[in-house]
Design a protein around this motif. Structure first.
Motif, PDB file in Angstrom:
ATOM      1  N   VAL A 124      -2.541 -11.311 -14.412  1.00 20.02           N
ATOM      2  CA  VAL A 124      -3.272 -10.093 -14.781  1.00 20.02           C
ATOM      3  C   VAL A 124      -2.559  -8.868 -14.226  1.00 20.02           C
ATOM      4  O   VAL A 124      -2.368  -7.865 -14.922  1.00 20.02           O
ATOM      5  N   ALA A 125      -2.139  -8.930 -12.968  1.00 19.42           N
ATOM      6  CA  ALA A 125      -1.463  -7.793 -12.339  1.00 19.42           C
ATOM      7  C   ALA A 125      -0.117  -7.499 -12.985  1.00 19.42           C
ATOM      8  O   ALA A 125       0.332  -6.346 -13.006  1.00 19.42           O
ATOM      9  N   ALA A 160       0.827  -1.202   0.000  1.00 21.71           N
ATOM     10  CA  ALA A 160       0.000   0.000   0.000  1.00 21.71           C
ATOM     11  C   ALA A 160       0.866   1.258   0.000  1.00 21.71           C
ATOM     12  O   ALA A 160       0.609   2.209  -0.757  1.00 21.71           O
ATOM     13  N   ARG A 161       1.881   1.264   0.828  1.00 18.95           N
ATOM     14  CA  ARG A 161       2.769   2.426   0.902  1.00 18.95           C
ATOM     15  C   ARG A 161       3.537   2.619  -0.397  1.00 18.95           C
ATOM     16  O   ARG A 161       3.734   3.754  -0.860  1.00 18.95           O
ATOM     17  N   ALA A 162       3.951   1.526  -1.017  1.00 18.76           N
ATOM     18  CA  ALA A 162       4.678   1.614  -2.283  1.00 18.76           C
ATOM     19  C   ALA A 162       3.776   2.153  -3.396  1.00 18.76           C
ATOM     20  O   ALA A 162       4.224   2.934  -4.253  1.00 18.76           O
ATOM     21  N   LEU A 163       2.503   1.752  -3.383  1.00 20.17           N
ATOM     22  CA  LEU A 163       1.561   2.271  -4.371  1.00 20.17           C
ATOM     23  C   LEU A 163       1.374   3.774  -4.216  1.00 20.17           C
ATOM     24  O   LEU A 163       1.430   4.526  -5.200  1.00 20.17           O
ATOM     25  N   GLY A 173      -5.884   5.670 -11.920  1.00 24.12           N
ATOM     26  CA  GLY A 173      -4.528   5.884 -12.426  1.00 24.12           C
ATOM     27  C   GLY A 173      -3.689   4.622 -12.427  1.00 24.12           C
ATOM     28  O   GLY A 173      -2.453   4.687 -12.413  1.00 24.12           O
ATOM     29  N   GLY A 174      -4.336   3.458 -12.427  1.00 20.70           N
ATOM     30  CA  GLY A 174      -3.622   2.186 -12.434  1.00 20.70           C
ATOM     31  C   GLY A 174      -3.205   1.694 -11.072  1.00 20.70           C
ATOM     32  O   GLY A 174      -2.660   0.590 -10.955  1.00 20.70           O
ATOM     33  N   GLY A 213       4.170   5.882  -5.403  1.00 19.26           N
ATOM     34  CA  GLY A 213       4.451   5.826  -6.833  1.00 19.26           C
ATOM     35  C   GLY A 213       5.573   4.884  -7.206  1.00 19.26           C
ATOM     36  O   GLY A 213       6.075   4.927  -8.337  1.00 19.26           O
ATOM     37  N   GLU A 214       5.969   4.014  -6.285  1.00 21.69           N
ATOM     38  CA  GLU A 214       7.057   3.082  -6.565  1.00 21.69           C
ATOM     39  C   GLU A 214       6.599   1.888  -7.400  1.00 21.69           C
ATOM     40  O   GLU A 214       7.397   1.268  -8.096  1.00 21.69           O
ATOM     41  N   ILE A 215       5.319   1.554  -7.319  1.00 23.32           N
ATOM     42  CA  ILE A 215       4.740   0.469  -8.107  1.00 23.32           C
ATOM     43  C   ILE A 215       3.350   0.903  -8.575  1.00 23.32           C
ATOM     44  O   ILE A 215       2.762   1.828  -8.021  1.00 23.32           O
TER      45      ILE A 215
END
Length: 351
Positions: free
Chosen positions: A276-277, A71-74, A249-250, A77-79
Protein backbone atom coordinates in the motif's frame (compact mmCIF):
# COMPACT_ATOMS: atom_id res chain seq x y z
CA UNK A 1 16.02 -0.82 -4.56
CA UNK A 2 13.60 -3.76 -4.68
CA UNK A 3 10.91 -3.12 -7.26
CA UNK A 4 9.00 -0.07 -6.05
CA UNK A 5 10.55 -0.12 -2.57
CA UNK A 6 13.84 1.45 -1.50
CA UNK A 7 15.36 -0.37 1.48
CA UNK A 8 17.60 1.78 3.68
CA UNK A 9 19.78 0.88 6.65
CA UNK A 10 19.53 2.45 10.08
CA UNK A 11 22.32 3.14 12.53
CA UNK A 12 22.20 2.81 16.30
CA UNK A 13 20.62 5.90 17.85
CA UNK A 14 22.94 7.82 20.14
CA UNK A 15 22.11 8.61 23.74
CA UNK A 16 21.29 12.23 22.96
CA UNK A 17 18.72 11.18 20.36
CA UNK A 18 17.14 8.62 22.70
CA UNK A 19 16.89 11.25 25.41
CA UNK A 20 14.66 13.42 23.24
CA UNK A 21 11.82 11.20 24.56
CA UNK A 22 13.41 9.01 27.25
CA UNK A 23 15.06 9.70 30.60
CA UNK A 24 18.76 9.15 31.20
CA UNK A 25 17.78 6.56 33.80
CA UNK A 26 15.98 4.35 31.30
CA UNK A 27 18.77 4.55 28.73
CA UNK A 28 21.40 3.71 31.35
CA UNK A 29 19.30 0.78 32.61
CA UNK A 30 18.97 -0.67 29.12
CA UNK A 31 22.67 -0.26 28.44
CA UNK A 32 23.54 -2.05 31.68
CA UNK A 33 21.06 -4.88 31.08
CA UNK A 34 22.48 -5.37 27.58
CA UNK A 35 25.78 -6.41 29.17
CA UNK A 36 24.49 -8.08 32.35
CA UNK A 37 21.05 -9.56 31.67
CA UNK A 38 20.68 -10.62 35.32
CA UNK A 39 21.23 -7.15 36.75
CA UNK A 40 18.35 -5.55 38.62
CA UNK A 41 18.25 -2.26 36.75
CA UNK A 42 14.64 -1.20 37.22
CA UNK A 43 12.78 1.00 34.74
CA UNK A 44 10.72 -1.97 33.56
CA UNK A 45 13.78 -3.72 32.13
CA UNK A 46 14.31 -7.39 32.88
CA UNK A 47 10.67 -8.12 33.70
CA UNK A 48 8.47 -10.91 32.37
CA UNK A 49 6.86 -8.55 29.90
CA UNK A 50 10.14 -6.90 28.80
CA UNK A 51 12.94 -9.41 29.44
CA UNK A 52 16.58 -8.35 29.16
CA UNK A 53 18.77 -9.83 26.46
CA UNK A 54 22.34 -9.35 25.33
CA UNK A 55 22.61 -6.41 22.96
CA UNK A 56 19.11 -5.12 23.65
CA UNK A 57 20.28 -1.49 23.70
CA UNK A 58 21.79 -1.61 20.22
CA UNK A 59 18.82 -3.53 18.81
CA UNK A 60 16.22 -1.19 20.26
CA UNK A 61 18.24 1.92 19.44
CA UNK A 62 18.55 0.82 15.81
CA UNK A 63 14.77 0.46 15.52
CA UNK A 64 14.40 3.91 17.11
CA UNK A 65 16.89 5.43 14.68
CA UNK A 66 15.12 3.88 11.69
CA UNK A 67 11.82 5.58 12.53
CA UNK A 68 13.53 8.91 13.26
CA UNK A 69 15.44 8.78 9.97
CA UNK A 70 12.19 8.23 8.06
CA UNK A 71 10.48 11.03 9.98
CA UNK A 72 13.25 13.46 9.08
CA UNK A 73 13.16 12.40 5.43
CA UNK A 74 9.40 12.97 5.31
CA UNK A 75 9.66 16.45 6.79
CA UNK A 76 12.52 17.32 4.44
CA UNK A 77 10.43 16.29 1.44
CA UNK A 78 12.83 13.52 0.46
CA UNK A 79 10.11 10.85 0.58
CA UNK A 80 6.30 10.79 0.69
CA UNK A 81 5.81 7.50 2.54
CA UNK A 82 8.07 5.59 4.93
CA UNK A 83 7.58 2.17 6.53
CA UNK A 84 9.45 0.71 9.49
CA UNK A 85 7.65 -2.51 10.35
CA UNK A 86 10.31 -3.29 12.96
CA UNK A 87 9.06 -0.21 14.78
CA UNK A 88 5.79 0.68 16.42
CA UNK A 89 7.10 -0.04 19.93
CA UNK A 90 4.35 1.97 21.56
CA UNK A 91 4.33 0.75 25.19
CA UNK A 92 7.67 2.25 26.26
CA UNK A 93 7.10 5.39 28.31
CA UNK A 94 9.56 8.19 28.98
CA UNK A 95 11.06 6.40 31.98
CA UNK A 96 10.21 2.72 31.55
CA UNK A 97 10.29 -0.16 29.11
CA UNK A 98 7.03 -2.08 28.90
CA UNK A 99 5.18 -4.71 26.90
CA UNK A 100 8.20 -5.94 24.87
CA UNK A 101 8.97 -2.30 23.98
CA UNK A 102 12.35 -0.94 25.08
CA UNK A 103 12.54 2.46 23.36
CA UNK A 104 9.51 4.17 21.86
CA UNK A 105 10.38 4.82 18.22
CA UNK A 106 6.87 6.15 17.52
CA UNK A 107 7.48 8.97 19.99
CA UNK A 108 11.02 9.48 18.77
CA UNK A 109 9.83 9.96 15.20
CA UNK A 110 7.11 12.39 16.25
CA UNK A 111 9.55 14.36 18.45
CA UNK A 112 11.91 14.65 15.47
CA UNK A 113 9.07 16.08 13.39
CA UNK A 114 8.22 18.65 16.06
CA UNK A 115 11.87 19.61 16.39
CA UNK A 116 11.96 20.15 12.62
CA UNK A 117 9.10 22.63 12.85
CA UNK A 118 6.01 20.50 12.22
CA UNK A 119 3.07 22.04 14.10
CA UNK A 120 0.43 19.28 13.83
CA UNK A 121 0.96 15.52 13.91
CA UNK A 122 -1.68 12.84 14.20
CA UNK A 123 -0.65 9.41 15.45
CA UNK A 124 -3.10 6.55 14.78
CA UNK A 125 -2.53 3.28 16.64
CA UNK A 126 -4.46 0.22 15.40
CA UNK A 127 -2.58 -2.35 17.49
CA UNK A 128 -4.83 -4.57 19.61
CA UNK A 129 -3.22 -3.06 22.73
CA UNK A 130 -3.64 0.54 23.82
CA UNK A 131 -0.80 2.79 22.66
CA UNK A 132 -0.18 3.91 26.21
CA UNK A 133 3.49 4.87 26.03
CA UNK A 134 3.13 7.15 23.02
CA UNK A 135 0.01 8.72 24.49
CA UNK A 136 1.70 9.38 27.84
CA UNK A 137 4.75 11.01 26.27
CA UNK A 138 2.56 13.52 24.41
CA UNK A 139 -0.25 13.77 26.98
CA UNK A 140 0.32 17.51 27.49
CA UNK A 141 1.47 18.31 23.94
CA UNK A 142 -1.23 20.17 21.95
CA UNK A 143 0.66 19.72 18.68
CA UNK A 144 0.25 15.93 18.77
CA UNK A 145 -3.04 14.05 18.61
CA UNK A 146 -2.85 10.36 19.50
CA UNK A 147 -5.69 8.05 18.44
CA UNK A 148 -5.75 4.46 19.68
CA UNK A 149 -8.29 1.85 18.57
CA UNK A 150 -7.77 -1.22 20.72
CA UNK A 151 -9.31 -4.04 22.71
CA UNK A 152 -10.67 -2.72 25.99
CA UNK A 153 -8.32 -2.58 28.93
CA UNK A 154 -10.94 -4.48 30.90
CA UNK A 155 -9.85 -7.63 29.07
CA UNK A 156 -6.31 -6.91 27.83
CA UNK A 157 -2.91 -5.44 28.74
CA UNK A 158 -2.08 -2.68 29.57
CA UNK A 159 -5.48 -2.01 31.11
CA UNK A 160 -5.63 1.61 29.98
CA UNK A 161 -7.07 3.68 27.15
CA UNK A 162 -10.66 4.58 28.00
CA UNK A 163 -12.90 7.13 26.27
CA UNK A 164 -12.59 9.66 29.10
CA UNK A 165 -8.82 9.83 28.65
CA UNK A 166 -8.72 12.90 26.40
CA UNK A 167 -5.37 14.60 27.09
CA UNK A 168 -3.76 16.84 29.68
CA UNK A 169 -4.46 20.41 30.71
CA UNK A 170 -4.18 22.65 27.68
CA UNK A 171 -4.24 19.64 25.35
CA UNK A 172 -7.79 18.39 25.87
CA UNK A 173 -9.03 16.49 22.82
CA UNK A 174 -5.56 15.41 21.71
CA UNK A 175 -5.88 11.91 23.19
CA UNK A 176 -8.55 9.77 21.56
CA UNK A 177 -9.29 6.23 22.75
CA UNK A 178 -11.68 3.63 21.36
CA UNK A 179 -11.91 0.63 23.72
CA UNK A 180 -13.54 -2.22 21.78
CA UNK A 181 -15.11 -5.33 23.27
CA UNK A 182 -13.31 -8.65 23.02
CA UNK A 183 -14.47 -10.64 20.00
CA UNK A 184 -14.82 -7.65 17.66
CA UNK A 185 -14.25 -8.71 14.05
CA UNK A 186 -13.65 -6.95 10.74
CA UNK A 187 -17.06 -5.29 10.43
CA UNK A 188 -16.98 -3.73 13.89
CA UNK A 189 -13.27 -2.93 13.94
CA UNK A 190 -13.27 -1.19 10.57
CA UNK A 191 -16.48 0.63 11.46
CA UNK A 192 -14.80 1.95 14.61
CA UNK A 193 -11.65 3.04 12.76
CA UNK A 194 -13.73 4.76 10.09
CA UNK A 195 -16.13 6.41 12.57
CA UNK A 196 -13.43 7.90 14.81
CA UNK A 197 -10.11 8.14 12.97
CA UNK A 198 -11.38 9.70 9.77
CA UNK A 199 -13.29 12.67 11.31
CA UNK A 200 -10.58 13.37 13.90
CA UNK A 201 -7.80 13.38 11.32
CA UNK A 202 -9.85 15.65 9.08
CA UNK A 203 -10.57 18.02 11.96
CA UNK A 204 -6.93 18.27 13.08
CA UNK A 205 -5.53 18.55 9.52
CA UNK A 206 -2.09 17.18 10.41
CA UNK A 207 0.96 18.03 8.38
CA UNK A 208 2.16 14.44 8.81
CA UNK A 209 0.22 11.25 9.58
CA UNK A 210 1.99 8.60 11.68
CA UNK A 211 0.30 5.20 11.97
CA UNK A 212 1.04 2.05 13.95
CA UNK A 213 -0.09 -1.25 12.41
CA UNK A 214 0.27 -3.91 15.07
CA UNK A 215 -1.25 -7.02 13.47
CA UNK A 216 -2.12 -8.66 16.78
CA UNK A 217 -5.75 -7.71 16.13
CA UNK A 218 -5.90 -10.90 14.04
CA UNK A 219 -8.19 -13.72 15.10
CA UNK A 220 -5.24 -16.14 15.29
CA UNK A 221 -3.05 -13.96 17.49
CA UNK A 222 -2.35 -15.87 20.72
CA UNK A 223 -2.13 -12.84 23.03
CA UNK A 224 -5.39 -11.01 22.35
CA UNK A 225 -9.08 -11.41 21.69
CA UNK A 226 -10.15 -9.49 18.59
CA UNK A 227 -11.18 -11.36 15.42
CA UNK A 228 -9.81 -9.21 12.60
CA UNK A 229 -8.59 -10.79 9.35
CA UNK A 230 -5.56 -10.01 7.19
CA UNK A 231 -8.07 -8.55 4.75
CA UNK A 232 -9.36 -6.20 7.45
CA UNK A 233 -5.82 -5.13 8.33
CA UNK A 234 -5.12 -4.45 4.66
CA UNK A 235 -8.29 -2.34 4.45
CA UNK A 236 -7.15 -0.27 7.44
CA UNK A 237 -3.77 0.35 5.79
CA UNK A 238 -5.54 1.56 2.65
CA UNK A 239 -7.71 3.82 4.80
CA UNK A 240 -4.66 5.38 6.47
CA UNK A 241 -2.88 5.83 3.15
CA UNK A 242 -5.87 7.59 1.63
CA UNK A 243 -6.23 9.87 4.66
CA UNK A 244 -2.57 10.86 4.42
CA UNK A 245 -3.08 11.92 0.82
CA UNK A 246 -6.35 13.69 1.58
CA UNK A 247 -5.22 15.65 4.63
CA UNK A 248 -1.44 15.55 5.08
CA UNK A 249 -0.14 16.12 1.57
CA UNK A 250 0.70 12.42 1.32
CA UNK A 251 3.22 12.56 4.18
CA UNK A 252 2.79 9.19 5.88
CA UNK A 253 5.00 7.26 8.28
CA UNK A 254 3.74 3.69 8.86
CA UNK A 255 5.14 1.56 11.66
CA UNK A 256 4.73 -2.07 12.72
CA UNK A 257 3.91 -3.09 16.27
CA UNK A 258 2.60 -6.23 17.93
CA UNK A 259 2.00 -9.50 16.11
CA UNK A 260 2.66 -12.96 17.51
CA UNK A 261 1.30 -15.34 14.87
CA UNK A 262 4.53 -15.46 12.91
CA UNK A 263 3.56 -17.66 9.97
CA UNK A 264 -0.08 -17.04 9.09
CA UNK A 265 -0.34 -13.35 9.97
CA UNK A 266 2.76 -11.18 10.38
CA UNK A 267 4.39 -11.79 6.96
CA UNK A 268 1.19 -11.21 5.04
CA UNK A 269 -0.08 -8.24 7.08
CA UNK A 270 3.09 -6.20 6.75
CA UNK A 271 3.65 -7.21 3.14
CA UNK A 272 0.25 -5.69 2.43
CA UNK A 273 1.28 -2.56 4.38
CA UNK A 274 4.44 -2.14 2.32
CA UNK A 275 2.51 -2.71 -0.91
CA UNK A 276 0.00 0.00 0.00
CA UNK A 277 2.79 2.43 0.92
CA UNK A 278 4.59 1.70 -2.35
CA UNK A 279 1.45 2.55 -4.32
CA UNK A 280 1.38 -1.04 -5.55
CA UNK A 281 -1.17 -2.70 -3.28
CA UNK A 282 -1.23 -6.48 -3.43
CA UNK A 283 -4.50 -8.06 -4.44
CA UNK A 284 -5.75 -10.32 -1.64
CA UNK A 285 -6.08 -13.30 -3.99
CA UNK A 286 -2.37 -13.11 -4.91
CA UNK A 287 -0.45 -16.33 -4.33
CA UNK A 288 2.14 -16.36 -1.54
CA UNK A 289 5.64 -16.90 -3.05
CA UNK A 290 6.57 -20.56 -3.29
CA UNK A 291 9.99 -19.84 -1.80
CA UNK A 292 8.32 -18.71 1.43
CA UNK A 293 6.03 -21.73 1.51
CA UNK A 294 9.04 -24.02 1.08
CA UNK A 295 11.00 -22.23 3.80
CA UNK A 296 8.17 -22.54 6.34
CA UNK A 297 7.76 -26.23 5.58
CA UNK A 298 11.49 -26.94 5.86
CA UNK A 299 12.19 -24.74 8.89
CA UNK A 300 9.03 -25.26 10.91
CA UNK A 301 7.41 -28.38 9.54
CA UNK A 302 4.10 -26.63 8.89
CA UNK A 303 2.19 -25.15 6.00
CA UNK A 304 1.89 -21.42 5.46
CA UNK A 305 -1.21 -19.80 3.90
CA UNK A 306 -1.09 -20.06 0.13
CA UNK A 307 -2.87 -16.78 -0.59
CA UNK A 308 -2.58 -13.21 0.68
CA UNK A 309 -6.14 -13.35 1.97
CA UNK A 310 -8.18 -14.97 4.71
CA UNK A 311 -11.10 -15.00 2.32
CA UNK A 312 -12.95 -12.25 4.18
CA UNK A 313 -14.72 -9.35 2.46
CA UNK A 314 -13.41 -6.75 4.98
CA UNK A 315 -16.67 -4.89 4.62
CA UNK A 316 -18.40 -2.68 7.17
CA UNK A 317 -21.26 -0.24 7.59
CA UNK A 318 -20.23 3.38 7.95
CA UNK A 319 -21.38 5.51 10.86
CA UNK A 320 -23.68 7.36 8.48
CA UNK A 321 -25.78 4.19 8.19
CA UNK A 322 -27.04 4.78 11.74
CA UNK A 323 -26.15 4.21 15.38
CA UNK A 324 -27.32 1.00 17.06
CA UNK A 325 -27.52 1.59 20.83
CA UNK A 326 -27.73 -2.17 21.47
CA UNK A 327 -24.48 -2.94 19.64
CA UNK A 328 -21.42 -3.11 21.98
CA UNK A 329 -19.12 -1.79 19.24
CA UNK A 330 -21.41 1.16 18.57
CA UNK A 331 -21.59 1.81 22.30
CA UNK A 332 -17.76 1.95 22.44
CA UNK A 333 -17.56 4.22 19.43
CA UNK A 334 -20.25 6.57 20.74
CA UNK A 335 -18.54 6.80 24.14
CA UNK A 336 -15.39 8.04 22.39
CA UNK A 337 -17.22 10.42 20.10
CA UNK A 338 -19.14 11.95 23.03
CA UNK A 339 -15.95 12.38 25.07
CA UNK A 340 -13.73 13.89 22.39
CA UNK A 341 -15.66 15.22 19.42
CA UNK A 342 -17.06 18.34 21.17
CA UNK A 343 -13.51 19.28 22.18
CA UNK A 344 -12.62 19.27 18.47
CA UNK A 345 -15.70 21.18 17.36
CA UNK A 346 -17.32 18.01 16.01
CA UNK A 347 -20.81 16.63 16.56
CA UNK A 348 -20.73 13.19 18.24
CA UNK A 349 -23.79 12.06 16.30
CA UNK A 350 -23.19 13.30 12.77
CA UNK A 351 -19.58 14.20 11.87
Amino acid sequence: MFGHVEVVDAGVAGVDLLRTVHTAGLVEAVQRASVDTRADVGHGVGTLETPAFAGMHDSAARVFSGSVDLARALVAGEIDHGVNFAGGLHHASADAASGFCVYNDCAGAIRAMLDAGVERVVYVDTDVHHGDGTESIFWDEPRVTTISVHESGHTLFPGTGYPGDVGGAGAEGTAVNVALPAGTGDAGWLRAVHAVVRPVVRAVEPQVLVTQHGCDTHVLDPLANLRVSVDGQRAAAVMMHDLAHEVAGGRWLALGGGGYELVDVVPRAWTHLVGVAAHHPIEPTTAVPQAWLDYVTEALGQQAPRRMTDGEPASFSTWESGYDPADPVDQAVMATRKAVFPLLGLDPWFD
